[in-house]
Motif scaffolding. Structure first.
Motif, short mmCIF file in Angstrom:
data_model
loop_
_atom_site.label_atom_id
_atom_site.label_comp_id
_atom_site.label_asym_id
_atom_site.label_seq_id
_atom_site.Cartn_x
_atom_site.Cartn_y
_atom_site.Cartn_z
N GLN A 136 -14.50 -9.79 -8.04
CA GLN A 136 -14.21 -11.02 -7.31
C GLN A 136 -15.48 -11.80 -6.99
O GLN A 136 -16.59 -11.27 -7.04
CB GLN A 136 -13.47 -10.71 -6.00
N ASP A 184 -17.73 -7.31 -5.46
CA ASP A 184 -17.95 -8.71 -5.09
C ASP A 184 -19.25 -9.18 -5.73
O ASP A 184 -20.32 -8.67 -5.43
CB ASP A 184 -18.03 -8.84 -3.57
N GLY A 187 -9.05 -9.56 -12.13
CA GLY A 187 -9.50 -10.64 -11.27
C GLY A 187 -9.48 -11.98 -11.98
O GLY A 187 -9.22 -12.06 -13.19
N GLU A 214 -3.92 -12.11 -4.40
CA GLU A 214 -4.87 -11.25 -3.69
C GLU A 214 -4.29 -9.89 -3.32
O GLU A 214 -4.96 -8.85 -3.48
CB GLU A 214 -5.38 -11.95 -2.43
N ALA A 215 -3.06 -9.86 -2.81
CA ALA A 215 -2.46 -8.58 -2.41
C ALA A 215 -2.38 -7.62 -3.59
O ALA A 215 -2.59 -6.41 -3.44
CB ALA A 215 -1.08 -8.82 -1.82
N ASP A 216 -2.09 -8.15 -4.78
CA ASP A 216 -2.01 -7.30 -5.97
C ASP A 216 -3.41 -6.87 -6.41
O ASP A 216 -3.62 -5.70 -6.79
CB ASP A 216 -1.31 -8.04 -7.11
N TYR A 217 -4.36 -7.79 -6.40
CA TYR A 217 -5.73 -7.43 -6.77
C TYR A 217 -6.26 -6.30 -5.88
O TYR A 217 -7.00 -5.42 -6.33
CB TYR A 217 -6.66 -8.63 -6.67
N ARG A 218 -5.88 -6.31 -4.62
CA ARG A 218 -6.37 -5.31 -3.68
C ARG A 218 -5.77 -3.92 -3.93
O ARG A 218 -6.19 -2.94 -3.32
CB ARG A 218 -6.10 -5.74 -2.24
N ARG A 219 -4.82 -3.83 -4.84
CA ARG A 219 -4.26 -2.52 -5.20
C ARG A 219 -5.19 -1.76 -6.15
O ARG A 219 -4.94 -0.61 -6.48
CB ARG A 219 -2.89 -2.71 -5.84
N GLU A 266 0.83 -1.20 0.00
CA GLU A 266 0.00 0.00 0.00
C GLU A 266 0.87 1.26 0.00
O GLU A 266 0.58 2.24 -0.70
CB GLU A 266 -0.93 0.00 1.22
N VAL A 276 -13.33 -2.55 -5.34
CA VAL A 276 -13.58 -4.00 -5.37
C VAL A 276 -15.08 -4.22 -5.58
O VAL A 276 -15.91 -3.60 -4.92
CB VAL A 276 -13.14 -4.68 -4.06
N TRP A 295 -11.39 -4.59 -9.07
CA TRP A 295 -11.22 -6.04 -8.88
C TRP A 295 -12.61 -6.67 -8.82
O TRP A 295 -13.37 -6.41 -7.91
CB TRP A 295 -10.44 -6.31 -7.61
#
Length: 297
Positions: free
Chosen positions: A221, A269, A127, A258-263, A98, A267, A219
């Motif tokens: 997901q 869902d 994703g 996941e850590a990269d997707y959260r950048r 982050e 998001v 993302w």
């Protein structure tokens, strides 16, 4: 002293093996595919990922530490960085994902020409397969009155063959080169676009950073079970084809990425939701991201 050195070597090789396994999962590659593309035996890869690989790299690390030179720069053999750049490296190495994102964005803000909008009205959906990127992306593009582009289709047109053929004949490195080239072309040609990317785009850091810097990313997901059921419904299990542990592989890929997707900037869902429900949620996200009332009709 010898026992301490042996322990440090074993710990380093274990961490190295874990990183190799995580990077392989991030790219959605089986050990067999990695062995084929790298020319390294599956047996050696198994040893490497298990922390019992050749210790030469660990010894080289000890040499680099003794000289206070980073292992990466020693191996790369590139020209020496300037002192200001070198002084930043220890700080960047301690930063979280982050914090690195915040640093990169701040640097871009400082360095780009005044008034330049790098992201425009570009919306990129990232994703795993089965999240709903293509279905929702088409609906969103219609609402925004901009083109919908699937990056994989652009790559296939550029290459003159299928993604499977690129991977089988040329391997992942060639595919990633095509992916970067085609992404740059889409960004260059469209100030407004809805772009659906391949799930593994996050595995190439510079390409993913380029995507983040030149488009608003979302993302898309779902739960692993829904990802799998949707992919099966599409008749496509790539890259888990003929793998009895497909669900375990999918979860490993998701964990690695996941850590990269959260950048991403936002998001979405889609778990347990209809296409209509997810479409409405996506429209709300885009309006918020673009900061204008009529981003989506």
């Amino acid at each position: 002293m010898k026992n301490e050195e042996d322990k440090a070597l074993a710990e380093y090789l274990t961490r190295l093996g874990e990183r190799v396994r995580a990077e392989r999962a991030k790219r959605g590659m089986t050990r067999r595919i990695l062995a084929r593309d790298s020319g390294v035996s599956e047996r050696y890869l198994a040893q490497l990922e298990g922390g019992t690989g050749n210790p030469s790299i660990a010894l080289l690390r000890q040499v680099s530490m003794a000289m206070d030179v980073s292992l990466a720069s020693l191996i790369a053999g590139e020209s020496e960085a300037t002192e200001p750049v070198v002084s930043l490296i220890p700080l960047l190495e301690r930063a979280s994902a982050e914090e690195l994102d915040a640093i990169r964005r701040a640097a871009l803000k400082i360095m780009r020409p005044a008034g330049e909008d790098m992201k425009g009205r570009r919306i990129s959906l990232i994703g795993l397969r089965g999240g709903g990127k293509s279905t929702l992306g088409r609906r969103l593009a219609e609402q925004m009155d901009v083109p919908f582009v699937e990056l994989n289709r652009v790559i296939e047109q550029e290459y003159g063959g299928s993604i499977g053929e690129i991977l089988a004949l040329n391997g992942q490195p060639a595919f990633r080169r095509y992916e970067r080239r085609c992404l740059e072309a889409v960004i260059r040609d469209h100030d407004g676009v809805v772009l659906s990317t391949a799930g593994g785009i996050v595995s190439e850091p510079s390409t993913f950073a380029y995507l983040l810097d030149h488009s608003h990313t979302i993302w898309v997901q779902a739960s692993p079970e829904e990802h799998m059921s949707r992919v099966v419904a599409q008749g496509d299990l790539r890259p888990m084809a003929q793998n009895r542990e497909a669900m375990d592989d999918l979860k490993a890929i998701l964990a690695a990425r996941e850590a990269d997707y959260r950048r991403a900037d936002a998001v979405l869902d889609t778990s347990g939701k209809s296409v209509e429900e997810s479409g409405k949620d996506l429209a709300v996200l885009v309006k918020d991201i673009l900061g204008i009332e009529k981003a989506v009709a």
